[in-house]
Write an enzyme that holds these catalytic residues in place. Structure first.
Site, mmCIF file in Angstrom:
data_model
loop_
_atom_site.group_PDB
_atom_site.id
_atom_site.type_symbol
_atom_site.label_atom_id
_atom_site.label_comp_id
_atom_site.label_asym_id
_atom_site.label_seq_id
_atom_site.Cartn_x
_atom_site.Cartn_y
_atom_site.Cartn_z
ATOM 1 N N GLU A 165 -5.518 -4.693 10.737
ATOM 2 C CA GLU A 165 -4.517 -3.641 10.889
ATOM 3 C C GLU A 165 -4.797 -2.868 12.174
ATOM 4 O OE1 GLU A 165 -2.514 -2.700 6.891
ATOM 5 O OE2 GLU A 165 -4.121 -1.267 7.217
ATOM 6 N N ASN B 185 0.870 -1.179 0.000
ATOM 7 C CA ASN B 185 0.000 0.000 0.000
ATOM 8 C C ASN B 185 0.906 1.227 0.000
ATOM 9 O OD1 ASN B 185 -1.767 2.070 0.562
ATOM 10 N ND2 ASN B 185 -2.258 1.378 2.644
ATOM 11 N N SER C 136 3.331 -1.940 10.379
ATOM 12 C CA SER C 136 4.779 -2.014 10.656
ATOM 13 C C SER C 136 5.382 -3.381 10.335
ATOM 14 C CB SER C 136 5.079 -1.590 12.094
ATOM 15 O OG SER C 136 4.711 -0.231 12.295
ATOM 16 N N LYS D 133 0.172 4.296 -0.276
ATOM 17 C CA LYS D 133 -0.443 5.501 0.300
ATOM 18 C C LYS D 133 -0.180 6.696 -0.631
ATOM 19 C CE LYS D 133 -0.103 3.335 4.778
ATOM 20 N NZ LYS D 133 -0.100 3.458 6.223
ATOM 21 N N GLU E 145 -6.897 4.867 7.832
ATOM 22 C CA GLU E 145 -6.668 6.278 7.494
ATOM 23 C C GLU E 145 -7.891 6.858 6.783
ATOM 24 O OE1 GLU E 145 -2.947 5.668 5.481
ATOM 25 O OE2 GLU E 145 -2.000 5.180 7.387
ATOM 26 N N HIS F 227 -9.552 1.263 4.909
ATOM 27 C CA HIS F 227 -8.284 1.459 5.628
ATOM 28 C C HIS F 227 -8.513 2.438 6.780
ATOM 29 C CE1 HIS F 227 -4.193 2.705 6.522
ATOM 30 N NE2 HIS F 227 -3.794 1.595 5.919
ATOM 31 N N GLY G 122 2.352 2.474 10.699
ATOM 32 C CA GLY G 122 3.295 3.574 10.528
ATOM 33 C C GLY G 122 4.030 3.963 11.793
HETATM 34 P P1 PGA Z 1 2.826 0.405 7.628
HETATM 35 O O1 PGA Z 1 1.347 0.611 6.988
HETATM 36 O O2 PGA Z 1 3.356 -0.882 7.081
HETATM 37 O O3 PGA Z 1 3.607 1.611 7.141
HETATM 38 O O4 PGA Z 1 2.653 0.380 9.103
HETATM 39 C C1 PGA Z 1 0.491 -0.472 6.826
HETATM 40 C C2 PGA Z 1 -0.817 -0.006 6.252
HETATM 41 O O5 PGA Z 1 -1.280 1.079 6.587
HETATM 42 O O6 PGA Z 1 -1.422 -0.725 5.420
#
Ligand code: PGA
Length: 249
Positions: free
Chosen positions: A163, A11, A207, A13, A93, A91, A169
Protein backbone atom coordinates in the site's frame (compact mmCIF):
# COMPACT_ATOMS: atom_id res chain seq x y z
CA UNK A 1 0.28 -17.09 -8.12
CA UNK A 2 -0.50 -20.63 -9.05
CA UNK A 3 -3.18 -22.27 -6.92
CA UNK A 4 -4.95 -19.83 -4.62
CA UNK A 5 -7.74 -17.52 -5.66
CA UNK A 6 -7.19 -13.83 -5.36
CA UNK A 7 -8.20 -12.16 -2.09
CA UNK A 8 -10.21 -8.94 -1.98
CA UNK A 9 -10.47 -7.51 1.54
CA UNK A 10 -12.49 -4.45 2.51
CA UNK A 11 -10.98 -2.19 5.17
CA UNK A 12 -13.81 -0.09 6.58
CA UNK A 13 -11.47 1.99 8.76
CA UNK A 14 -13.35 4.18 11.28
CA UNK A 15 -16.70 4.01 9.52
CA UNK A 16 -20.00 2.31 10.17
CA UNK A 17 -22.92 2.04 12.51
CA UNK A 18 -25.35 -0.76 13.25
CA UNK A 19 -27.97 0.27 10.70
CA UNK A 20 -25.57 1.19 7.91
CA UNK A 21 -23.57 -1.98 8.50
CA UNK A 22 -26.67 -4.15 8.27
CA UNK A 23 -27.47 -2.69 4.85
CA UNK A 24 -23.90 -3.01 3.59
CA UNK A 25 -23.29 -6.50 4.97
CA UNK A 26 -26.63 -7.71 3.67
CA UNK A 27 -25.65 -6.67 0.16
CA UNK A 28 -22.33 -8.56 0.18
CA UNK A 29 -22.21 -12.04 -1.19
CA UNK A 30 -19.74 -14.76 -1.94
CA UNK A 31 -18.21 -14.57 -5.40
CA UNK A 32 -17.07 -17.84 -6.93
CA UNK A 33 -13.40 -17.83 -7.81
CA UNK A 34 -12.29 -15.12 -5.39
CA UNK A 35 -11.89 -14.97 -1.62
CA UNK A 36 -13.76 -11.99 -0.17
CA UNK A 37 -13.27 -10.51 3.29
CA UNK A 38 -14.42 -7.45 5.21
CA UNK A 39 -12.73 -5.77 8.15
CA UNK A 40 -15.19 -3.64 10.16
CA UNK A 41 -14.31 -1.76 13.36
CA UNK A 42 -13.92 -4.04 16.42
CA UNK A 43 -17.34 -3.34 17.97
CA UNK A 44 -19.11 -4.55 14.85
CA UNK A 45 -17.27 -7.82 14.34
CA UNK A 46 -19.98 -9.87 16.03
CA UNK A 47 -22.69 -8.17 13.98
CA UNK A 48 -20.74 -8.84 10.80
CA UNK A 49 -20.11 -12.45 11.79
CA UNK A 50 -23.84 -12.97 12.20
CA UNK A 51 -24.77 -11.42 8.85
CA UNK A 52 -22.01 -12.52 6.47
CA UNK A 53 -22.45 -15.55 4.26
CA UNK A 54 -19.51 -16.82 2.28
CA UNK A 55 -17.52 -13.69 3.07
CA UNK A 56 -14.66 -13.89 5.56
CA UNK A 57 -14.20 -11.58 8.51
CA UNK A 58 -11.09 -9.67 9.45
CA UNK A 59 -9.99 -7.10 12.01
CA UNK A 60 -8.21 -3.86 11.23
CA UNK A 61 -5.55 -4.27 13.87
CA UNK A 62 -4.58 -6.58 16.71
CA UNK A 63 -2.79 -6.27 20.01
CA UNK A 64 0.63 -7.80 20.38
CA UNK A 65 -0.48 -8.95 23.86
CA UNK A 66 -2.63 -11.94 24.71
CA UNK A 67 -4.27 -10.75 27.95
CA UNK A 68 -3.64 -8.67 31.04
CA UNK A 69 -3.32 -5.03 32.02
CA UNK A 70 -3.38 -3.48 28.53
CA UNK A 71 -6.30 -1.08 28.56
CA UNK A 72 -7.97 -0.61 25.20
CA UNK A 73 -6.25 -3.53 23.50
CA UNK A 74 -7.96 -6.39 21.64
CA UNK A 75 -6.14 -9.71 21.47
CA UNK A 76 -5.79 -12.03 18.51
CA UNK A 77 -7.46 -14.78 20.54
CA UNK A 78 -10.54 -12.56 21.03
CA UNK A 79 -10.67 -11.86 17.32
CA UNK A 80 -10.42 -15.55 16.50
CA UNK A 81 -13.20 -16.31 18.96
CA UNK A 82 -15.42 -13.74 17.23
CA UNK A 83 -14.93 -15.52 13.92
CA UNK A 84 -12.14 -13.49 12.34
CA UNK A 85 -9.95 -15.21 9.81
CA UNK A 86 -7.75 -12.21 9.02
CA UNK A 87 -6.14 -9.32 10.89
CA UNK A 88 -4.64 -6.33 9.13
CA UNK A 89 -1.28 -5.51 10.67
CA UNK A 90 0.91 -2.46 10.19
CA UNK A 91 -1.47 -0.38 8.10
CA UNK A 92 0.27 2.91 7.28
CA UNK A 93 -2.38 4.84 9.25
CA UNK A 94 -1.47 2.78 12.34
CA UNK A 95 2.21 3.41 11.70
CA UNK A 96 1.85 7.14 11.01
CA UNK A 97 -0.92 8.15 13.42
CA UNK A 98 -0.65 5.65 16.28
CA UNK A 99 3.06 5.16 16.66
CA UNK A 100 3.33 1.57 15.49
CA UNK A 101 6.97 0.99 14.73
CA UNK A 102 8.46 -1.79 12.65
CA UNK A 103 9.26 -3.97 15.66
CA UNK A 104 5.71 -3.76 17.00
CA UNK A 105 4.33 -4.65 13.57
CA UNK A 106 6.45 -7.80 13.80
CA UNK A 107 5.13 -8.61 17.27
CA UNK A 108 1.52 -8.05 16.16
CA UNK A 109 2.09 -10.35 13.21
CA UNK A 110 3.38 -12.99 15.61
CA UNK A 111 0.38 -12.51 17.89
CA UNK A 112 -2.05 -12.99 15.00
CA UNK A 113 -0.26 -16.14 13.87
CA UNK A 114 -0.23 -17.48 17.44
CA UNK A 115 -4.04 -17.32 17.50
CA UNK A 116 -4.41 -18.91 14.09
CA UNK A 117 -5.35 -15.68 12.33
CA UNK A 118 -3.96 -14.86 8.91
CA UNK A 119 -2.13 -11.53 9.17
CA UNK A 120 -2.41 -9.11 6.26
CA UNK A 121 0.91 -7.33 6.69
CA UNK A 122 0.89 -3.87 5.13
CA UNK A 123 4.02 -2.31 3.71
CA UNK A 124 4.58 0.72 1.53
CA UNK A 125 6.63 3.81 0.93
CA UNK A 126 5.77 7.49 1.29
CA UNK A 127 5.85 9.83 -1.67
CA UNK A 128 9.14 11.35 -0.47
CA UNK A 129 10.67 7.89 -0.20
CA UNK A 130 9.48 6.97 -3.69
CA UNK A 131 10.83 10.20 -5.15
CA UNK A 132 14.16 9.56 -3.45
CA UNK A 133 14.34 6.14 -5.10
CA UNK A 134 13.98 4.37 -1.77
CA UNK A 135 10.72 2.47 -2.25
CA UNK A 136 12.34 -0.95 -2.52
CA UNK A 137 14.69 -0.36 0.42
CA UNK A 138 11.87 0.88 2.65
CA UNK A 139 9.60 -2.05 1.84
CA UNK A 140 12.38 -4.59 2.29
CA UNK A 141 13.21 -3.06 5.66
CA UNK A 142 9.55 -3.29 6.72
CA UNK A 143 9.40 -6.93 5.63
CA UNK A 144 12.70 -7.70 7.32
CA UNK A 145 11.36 -6.34 10.60
CA UNK A 146 8.50 -8.84 10.40
CA UNK A 147 10.77 -11.71 9.35
CA UNK A 148 13.09 -11.02 12.28
CA UNK A 149 10.20 -11.71 14.67
CA UNK A 150 8.22 -14.47 12.97
CA UNK A 151 10.86 -16.19 10.81
CA UNK A 152 10.75 -17.03 7.13
CA UNK A 153 8.48 -20.12 7.32
CA UNK A 154 5.69 -17.96 8.75
CA UNK A 155 5.42 -16.14 5.43
CA UNK A 156 3.53 -19.19 4.17
CA UNK A 157 0.77 -18.30 6.64
CA UNK A 158 0.31 -14.61 5.95
CA UNK A 159 -0.68 -12.16 3.24
CA UNK A 160 1.32 -9.12 2.24
CA UNK A 161 -0.41 -5.91 1.18
CA UNK A 162 1.59 -3.35 -0.77
CA UNK A 163 0.00 0.00 0.00
CA UNK A 164 1.93 3.04 -1.21
CA UNK A 165 1.14 5.74 1.34
CA UNK A 166 0.66 8.32 -1.41
CA UNK A 167 -2.10 6.24 -2.99
CA UNK A 168 -4.21 5.62 0.12
CA UNK A 169 -7.41 7.64 0.16
CA UNK A 170 -6.04 10.05 -2.42
CA UNK A 171 -7.79 8.82 -5.54
CA UNK A 172 -4.31 8.46 -7.02
CA UNK A 173 -3.76 4.73 -7.33
CA UNK A 174 -0.41 3.34 -8.36
CA UNK A 175 -0.41 2.49 -12.02
CA UNK A 176 -0.62 -1.19 -12.77
CA UNK A 177 3.01 -1.07 -13.88
CA UNK A 178 4.12 0.64 -10.66
CA UNK A 179 2.26 -1.93 -8.56
CA UNK A 180 3.67 -4.82 -10.58
CA UNK A 181 7.22 -3.54 -10.19
CA UNK A 182 6.96 -3.45 -6.40
CA UNK A 183 5.06 -6.73 -6.17
CA UNK A 184 7.74 -8.44 -8.24
CA UNK A 185 10.38 -6.97 -5.94
CA UNK A 186 8.53 -8.26 -2.85
CA UNK A 187 8.36 -11.69 -4.47
CA UNK A 188 12.10 -11.52 -5.17
CA UNK A 189 12.68 -10.64 -1.53
CA UNK A 190 10.60 -13.65 -0.46
CA UNK A 191 12.69 -15.88 -2.69
CA UNK A 192 15.90 -14.44 -1.28
CA UNK A 193 14.72 -15.40 2.22
CA UNK A 194 14.08 -18.96 1.10
CA UNK A 195 10.30 -18.64 1.23
CA UNK A 196 8.03 -20.26 -1.35
CA UNK A 197 7.58 -16.90 -3.04
CA UNK A 198 4.86 -17.98 -5.44
CA UNK A 199 2.67 -19.30 -2.63
CA UNK A 200 2.40 -15.94 -0.84
CA UNK A 201 -0.44 -13.65 -1.88
CA UNK A 202 0.61 -10.05 -2.40
CA UNK A 203 -2.34 -7.64 -2.39
CA UNK A 204 -2.34 -4.10 -3.73
CA UNK A 205 -4.06 -1.32 -1.79
CA UNK A 206 -4.49 2.39 -2.40
CA UNK A 207 -7.41 3.96 -4.31
CA UNK A 208 -8.57 0.70 -5.87
CA UNK A 209 -11.93 1.38 -7.51
CA UNK A 210 -14.32 -0.55 -9.71
CA UNK A 211 -12.83 1.08 -12.79
CA UNK A 212 -9.12 0.39 -12.14
CA UNK A 213 -9.36 -2.97 -10.36
CA UNK A 214 -9.24 -5.17 -13.44
CA UNK A 215 -6.06 -3.58 -14.73
CA UNK A 216 -4.32 -3.82 -11.34
CA UNK A 217 -5.50 -7.40 -10.77
CA UNK A 218 -4.36 -8.30 -14.26
CA UNK A 219 -0.72 -7.87 -13.29
CA UNK A 220 1.08 -11.18 -12.81
CA UNK A 221 2.21 -10.51 -9.24
CA UNK A 222 -0.95 -8.78 -7.96
CA UNK A 223 -2.92 -11.40 -6.07
CA UNK A 224 -5.81 -9.27 -4.90
CA UNK A 225 -6.58 -6.00 -3.19
CA UNK A 226 -7.06 -4.23 0.12
CA UNK A 227 -9.90 -1.81 -0.45
CA UNK A 228 -10.69 1.26 1.68
CA UNK A 229 -13.22 3.81 0.48
CA UNK A 230 -14.75 1.63 -2.24
CA UNK A 231 -15.44 -1.12 0.32
CA UNK A 232 -18.10 1.09 1.93
CA UNK A 233 -20.33 0.95 -1.16
CA UNK A 234 -21.65 -2.55 -1.70
CA UNK A 235 -21.99 -2.38 -5.46
CA UNK A 236 -18.50 -0.92 -5.89
CA UNK A 237 -16.97 -3.53 -3.60
CA UNK A 238 -18.78 -6.36 -5.36
CA UNK A 239 -17.64 -5.01 -8.73
CA UNK A 240 -14.03 -5.05 -7.49
CA UNK A 241 -14.49 -8.64 -6.30
CA UNK A 242 -15.83 -9.66 -9.70
CA UNK A 243 -12.88 -7.95 -11.39
CA UNK A 244 -10.60 -10.20 -9.34
CA UNK A 245 -12.36 -13.29 -10.64
CA UNK A 246 -12.15 -12.11 -14.20
CA UNK A 247 -8.39 -11.78 -13.82
CA UNK A 248 -8.04 -15.35 -12.59
CA UNK A 249 -5.79 -16.81 -9.93
P1 PGA B 1 -8.32 3.42 -0.10
O1 PGA B 1 -7.66 2.75 1.23
O2 PGA B 1 -8.83 2.30 -0.94
O3 PGA B 1 -9.44 4.29 0.45
O4 PGA B 1 -7.25 4.20 -0.76
C1 PGA B 1 -6.92 1.57 1.13
C2 PGA B 1 -6.39 1.19 2.48
O5 PGA B 1 -6.03 2.06 3.26
O6 PGA B 1 -6.34 -0.02 2.80
Amino acid sequence: MAQKHKLVAGNWKLNGGLAANAALLGALEAVAGVEVAVCPPFPYLAQAASLLKGVALGAQSVSEFQSGAYTGEVSAEMLAELGCKFAIVGHSERRALFGEDEASVGRKTAAALRAGLVPIVCVGESLAEREAGQASAVIRRQLDAVRTVVGTPAFARLEIAYEPVWAIGTGRAATAAQAQEVHADIRRWLGEQGADAKAVRILYGGSVKADNAAELFGMPDVDGGLIGGAALVAQDFMAICRAAVAQGA
